[in-house]
Design a protein around this motif. Sequence first.
Motif, PDB file in Angstrom:
ATOM      1  N   SER A  84     -11.818  29.691  11.847  1.00 40.15           N
ATOM      2  CA  SER A  84     -11.151  29.317  13.240  1.00 40.15           C
ATOM      3  C   SER A  84     -11.818  30.040  14.080  1.00 40.15           C
ATOM      4  O   SER A  84     -12.163  29.663  15.396  1.00 40.15           O
ATOM      5  CB  SER A  84      -9.836  29.872  13.219  1.00 40.15           C
ATOM      6  OG  SER A  84      -8.861  29.299  12.247  1.00 40.15           O
ATOM      7  N   LEU A  85     -12.519  31.261  14.196  1.00 38.20           N
ATOM      8  CA  LEU A  85     -13.082  32.134  14.988  1.00 38.20           C
ATOM      9  C   LEU A  85     -14.525  31.106  15.482  1.00 38.20           C
ATOM     10  O   LEU A  85     -14.670  31.178  16.754  1.00 38.20           O
ATOM     11  CB  LEU A  85     -13.592  33.452  14.369  1.00 38.20           C
ATOM     12  CG  LEU A  85     -14.361  34.452  15.439  1.00 38.20           C
ATOM     13  CD1 LEU A  85     -13.186  34.939  16.356  1.00 38.20           C
ATOM     14  CD2 LEU A  85     -14.855  35.419  14.491  1.00 38.20           C
ATOM     15  N   LYS A  90     -15.723  30.017  22.881  1.00 41.31           N
ATOM     16  CA  LYS A  90     -15.464  31.196  23.587  1.00 41.31           C
ATOM     17  C   LYS A  90     -15.675  32.497  22.984  1.00 41.31           C
ATOM     18  O   LYS A  90     -15.977  33.403  23.391  1.00 41.31           O
ATOM     19  CB  LYS A  90     -13.999  31.267  24.147  1.00 41.31           C
ATOM     20  CG  LYS A  90     -13.608  30.173  24.986  1.00 41.31           C
ATOM     21  CD  LYS A  90     -12.141  30.446  25.365  1.00 41.31           C
ATOM     22  CE  LYS A  90     -11.931  29.312  26.510  1.00 41.31           C
ATOM     23  NZ  LYS A  90     -10.330  29.545  26.928  1.00 41.31           N
ATOM     24  N   THR A  91     -16.024  32.084  21.590  1.00 39.88           N
ATOM     25  CA  THR A  91     -16.387  33.362  20.626  1.00 39.88           C
ATOM     26  C   THR A  91     -17.844  33.861  21.079  1.00 39.88           C
ATOM     27  O   THR A  91     -18.803  32.978  20.959  1.00 39.88           O
ATOM     28  CB  THR A  91     -16.332  33.153  19.109  1.00 39.88           C
ATOM     29  OG1 THR A  91     -14.774  32.718  19.095  1.00 39.88           O
ATOM     30  CG2 THR A  91     -16.279  34.223  18.587  1.00 39.88           C
ATOM     31  N   THR A  95     -19.352  38.990  18.464  1.00 42.54           N
ATOM     32  CA  THR A  95     -18.182  38.928  17.458  1.00 42.54           C
ATOM     33  C   THR A  95     -18.417  38.167  16.394  1.00 42.54           C
ATOM     34  O   THR A  95     -17.768  38.786  15.321  1.00 42.54           O
ATOM     35  CB  THR A  95     -16.998  38.012  18.280  1.00 42.54           C
ATOM     36  OG1 THR A  95     -16.832  39.031  19.550  1.00 42.54           O
ATOM     37  CG2 THR A  95     -15.922  38.068  17.609  1.00 42.54           C
ATOM     38  N   VAL A  96     -19.172  37.064  16.126  1.00 39.96           N
ATOM     39  CA  VAL A  96     -19.453  36.367  15.274  1.00 39.96           C
ATOM     40  C   VAL A  96     -20.208  37.358  14.172  1.00 39.96           C
ATOM     41  O   VAL A  96     -19.801  37.274  12.866  1.00 39.96           O
ATOM     42  CB  VAL A  96     -20.250  35.197  15.529  1.00 39.96           C
ATOM     43  CG1 VAL A  96     -20.666  34.433  14.207  1.00 39.96           C
ATOM     44  CG2 VAL A  96     -19.207  33.938  16.346  1.00 39.96           C
ATOM     45  N   LYS A  97     -21.096  37.935  14.605  1.00 50.90           N
ATOM     46  CA  LYS A  97     -21.984  38.953  13.869  1.00 50.90           C
ATOM     47  C   LYS A  97     -21.181  39.834  13.196  1.00 50.90           C
ATOM     48  O   LYS A  97     -21.197  40.052  11.816  1.00 50.90           O
ATOM     49  CB  LYS A  97     -23.011  39.489  14.749  1.00 50.90           C
ATOM     50  CG  LYS A  97     -23.954  40.562  13.849  1.00 50.90           C
ATOM     51  CD  LYS A  97     -25.009  41.090  14.968  1.00 50.90           C
ATOM     52  CE  LYS A  97     -25.972  41.860  13.963  1.00 50.90           C
ATOM     53  NZ  LYS A  97     -27.013  42.771  15.008  1.00 50.90           N
ATOM     54  N   GLU A  98     -20.270  40.511  13.911  1.00 48.53           N
ATOM     55  CA  GLU A  98     -19.489  41.539  13.024  1.00 48.53           C
ATOM     56  C   GLU A  98     -18.493  41.194  12.004  1.00 48.53           C
ATOM     57  O   GLU A  98     -18.354  41.557  11.042  1.00 48.53           O
ATOM     58  CB  GLU A  98     -18.841  42.464  14.280  1.00 48.53           C
ATOM     59  CG  GLU A  98     -19.589  43.262  15.384  1.00 48.53           C
ATOM     60  CD  GLU A  98     -20.674  44.349  14.262  1.00 48.53           C
ATOM     61  OE1 GLU A  98     -19.996  44.794  13.527  1.00 48.53           O
ATOM     62  OE2 GLU A  98     -21.748  44.109  14.426  1.00 48.53           O
ATOM     63  N   GLU A  99     -17.930  40.021  12.633  1.00 51.36           N
ATOM     64  CA  GLU A  99     -16.842  39.312  11.743  1.00 51.36           C
ATOM     65  C   GLU A  99     -17.514  38.695  10.279  1.00 51.36           C
ATOM     66  O   GLU A  99     -17.057  38.894   9.198  1.00 51.36           O
ATOM     67  CB  GLU A  99     -16.165  38.259  12.439  1.00 51.36           C
ATOM     68  CG  GLU A  99     -15.257  38.707  13.487  1.00 51.36           C
ATOM     69  CD  GLU A  99     -14.176  39.795  12.814  1.00 51.36           C
ATOM     70  OE1 GLU A  99     -13.809  39.592  11.736  1.00 51.36           O
ATOM     71  OE2 GLU A  99     -13.782  40.840  13.477  1.00 51.36           O
ATOM     72  N   ARG A 131     -23.979  27.061  16.977  1.00 47.95           N
ATOM     73  CA  ARG A 131     -23.395  28.105  16.016  1.00 47.95           C
ATOM     74  C   ARG A 131     -23.984  27.785  14.792  1.00 47.95           C
ATOM     75  O   ARG A 131     -24.092  28.945  14.051  1.00 47.95           O
ATOM     76  CB  ARG A 131     -21.782  27.702  15.724  1.00 47.95           C
ATOM     77  CG  ARG A 131     -20.976  28.593  15.073  1.00 47.95           C
ATOM     78  CD  ARG A 131     -20.753  29.832  16.029  1.00 47.95           C
ATOM     79  NE  ARG A 131     -19.482  29.928  16.992  1.00 47.95           N
ATOM     80  CZ  ARG A 131     -19.511  30.672  18.146  1.00 47.95           C
ATOM     81  NH1 ARG A 131     -20.386  31.754  18.342  1.00 47.95           N
ATOM     82  NH2 ARG A 131     -18.640  30.355  19.009  1.00 47.95           N
ATOM     83  N   ALA A 132     -24.364  26.962  14.273  1.00 47.66           N
ATOM     84  CA  ALA A 132     -25.179  26.747  12.943  1.00 47.66           C
ATOM     85  C   ALA A 132     -26.522  27.339  12.961  1.00 47.66           C
ATOM     86  O   ALA A 132     -26.629  28.214  12.029  1.00 47.66           O
ATOM     87  CB  ALA A 132     -25.375  25.254  12.788  1.00 47.66           C
ATOM     88  N   HIS A 133     -27.157  27.397  14.021  1.00 48.99           N
ATOM     89  CA  HIS A 133     -28.254  28.187  14.387  1.00 48.99           C
ATOM     90  C   HIS A 133     -27.948  29.682  14.340  1.00 48.99           C
ATOM     91  O   HIS A 133     -28.924  30.570  13.538  1.00 48.99           O
ATOM     92  CB  HIS A 133     -28.996  27.774  15.503  1.00 48.99           C
ATOM     93  CG  HIS A 133     -29.776  26.652  15.341  1.00 48.99           C
ATOM     94  ND1 HIS A 133     -31.117  26.597  15.029  1.00 48.99           N
ATOM     95  CD2 HIS A 133     -29.466  25.303  15.470  1.00 48.99           C
ATOM     96  CE1 HIS A 133     -31.373  25.299  14.979  1.00 48.99           C
ATOM     97  NE2 HIS A 133     -30.519  24.447  15.273  1.00 48.99           N
ATOM     98  N   GLU A 134     -26.798  30.089  14.825  1.00 55.62           N
ATOM     99  CA  GLU A 134     -26.452  31.572  14.893  1.00 55.62           C
ATOM    100  C   GLU A 134     -26.260  31.969  13.330  1.00 55.62           C
ATOM    101  O   GLU A 134     -26.650  33.231  13.082  1.00 55.62           O
ATOM    102  CB  GLU A 134     -25.187  31.781  15.749  1.00 55.62           C
ATOM    103  CG  GLU A 134     -25.558  31.662  17.181  1.00 55.62           C
ATOM    104  CD  GLU A 134     -24.152  31.704  18.171  1.00 55.62           C
ATOM    105  OE1 GLU A 134     -24.454  31.783  19.116  1.00 55.62           O
ATOM    106  OE2 GLU A 134     -23.247  31.928  17.487  1.00 55.62           O
ATOM    107  N   LEU A 135     -25.536  31.198  12.679  1.00 55.26           N
ATOM    108  CA  LEU A 135     -25.186  31.608  11.153  1.00 55.26           C
ATOM    109  C   LEU A 135     -26.414  31.606  10.451  1.00 55.26           C
ATOM    110  O   LEU A 135     -26.708  32.403   9.384  1.00 55.26           O
ATOM    111  CB  LEU A 135     -24.274  30.659  10.733  1.00 55.26           C
ATOM    112  CG  LEU A 135     -22.768  30.561  11.373  1.00 55.26           C
ATOM    113  CD1 LEU A 135     -21.732  29.556  10.831  1.00 55.26           C
ATOM    114  CD2 LEU A 135     -22.056  32.092  10.963  1.00 55.26           C
TER     115      LEU A 135
END
Length: 223
Positions: A84-85, A90-91, A95-99, A131-135
């Motif tokens: 969901s995050l 807006k995330t 935040t994505v990194k820490e979670e 977001r896929a590239h971030e992951l």
Amino acid sequence: KMSETGVQINVMGCTCLIQCLGRSKRIDDLVRIFNVSVEKGVKPDDRLCGCLLSVVSLCDNIEDANKVLSCLQRSNPKLFAFISLINSEKTEFETVKEEFKAILNNTQIDARRPFCNCLIDICRNRNMHERAHELLYLGTVFGLYPGLHKKSTGEWSLNVRSLSVGAAQTAFEEWMTSLNNILDRQEALPKVFTAYTGSGTHKFSQGLSSALGSHVETMGAPF
């Protein structure tokens, strides 16, 4: 039928059934099997959660995806919350990194890379390519993809054997971006560029070679 014959369902049996039903697109049957299994005392583990994630990545519509996600919510509330995050534009990246780090710390080592692969696939299916590239970047930073890149004076290679189709496409895009940057800096290039896809026998990478080949053509990459 298994219950009628006295065969007790366990987490491995439940995982196998869910995988088969997911690939057959029998989502309602999948949900029913999951609910019955949990009611009979099966405790979902990381492999089962990874299986549910893979089914979400294969769903053709959001309705089916939400049905499977409801099972994931019962199995792993934190992983469900993370999906969901990352769905929210807006995330922030930090935040994505820490979670994501917290998710991995609570996941068995052999399930961490499959989790990341499936999360990348889900993002790409929802046109969330950034977001896929971030992951993928985070997966690389956290050591989930060792040996992804190899560089020598004569050859630069990309090894996507352990990646899912979506993760491999994302990795290839990153590779092309890096090569473009090198060309802009007018640095020397090797004579050979190689992308290793393997035979695609892993359950998360079936059809990888042909899918990546099509993606290369779509991008107009010089290969």
